[in-house]
Design a protein around this motif. Structure first.
Motif, short mmCIF file in Angstrom:
data_model
loop_
_atom_site.label_atom_id
_atom_site.label_comp_id
_atom_site.label_asym_id
_atom_site.label_seq_id
_atom_site.Cartn_x
_atom_site.Cartn_y
_atom_site.Cartn_z
N VAL A 42 0.86 -1.18 0.00
CA VAL A 42 0.00 0.00 0.00
C VAL A 42 0.90 1.24 0.00
N ILE A 43 0.83 2.03 -1.05
CA ILE A 43 1.67 3.22 -1.19
C ILE A 43 0.78 4.45 -1.17
N THR A 44 1.10 5.35 -0.27
CA THR A 44 0.32 6.58 -0.15
C THR A 44 1.22 7.77 -0.44
#
Length: 210
Positions: free
Chosen positions: A40-42
């Motif tokens: 998960v990349i924010t």
């Protein structure tokens, strides 16, 4: 007879599909073969500033250096780092500094006062540089700072060597070779570069241009 054969085929297909589903479930949940989920990349990227760039890069010097950086200590053995350095320096001219009063047009000649050449940037190429050897002091303390200071010293040396190697004069020469033909093609006139008109009267310069 045909009905019985059809039922057998249908039952066989159902059993095969059921077996595939059971194996897929067992593979993922029991045997642990399940494909891990993607990371998960924010991002929270904000545009802070927009700058107009007018610097024309005209020459690049590349350097190789073997740097020994030693820190003397009176109470413990010295710390020393040996690095193989790859770096570069770029000479450029900031064309955004040219104003209308820096351009004099006379007959078939255009005189342009260019800003003085400058070092656009000096940097160590960390991807091509590496730490060759390290001798640290107490329990290896301060190694990170020593390496960081060594890279900083390498960058300062690159800048010094570039200036001593006349990178600014080479920038002027490359302006003549690269920029001048392009401007003459656009203006359809002979272009002459000057870097300081403050000591030259325009009237004298105009006579010289004739």
């Amino acid at each position: 007879m045909f009905l019985k054969w059809t039922l057998r085929v249908a039952v066989t297909l159902v059993l095969i599909v059921a077996a595939i589903l059971v194996w897929d479930f067992a593979k993922k949940k029991i045997l642990g073969f399940d494909t891990p989920p993607p990371p998960v990349i924010t991002h929270n990227t904000t545009l802070e500033q927009i700058e107009a760039m007018g610097k024309l890069e005209l020459v690049k010097y590349k350097f190789k250096d073997i740097l020994e950086y030693e820190v003397k200590k009176s109470w413990w053995r010295d710390s020393k780092a040996v690095l193989i350095i790859s770096g570069e320096a770029v000479g450029c001219i900031d064309l955004s500094k040219i104003k209308p009063e820096n351009i004099i047009e006379k007959d078939s000649v255009v005189l342009i006062e260019l800003p003085k050449p400058e070092l656009c940037y000096v940097k160590v190429n960390h991807q091509e540089s590496k730490l060759y050897d390290m001798e640290s002091g107490v329990f290896g303390s301060g190694e990170g700072k020593i390496v960081s200071d060594a890279y900083k010293a390498a960058e300062e040396q690159i800048q010094k060597t570039a200036l001593e190697s006349n990178i600014l004069e080479q920038t002027k020469k490359n302006a003549e070779l690269i920029l001048k033909p392009t401007l003459e093609q656009i203006a359809k006139k002979k272009v002459i570069f000057r870097y300081d008109l403050s000591k030259t009267k325009i009237e004298k310069e105009n006579k010289r241009l004739k």
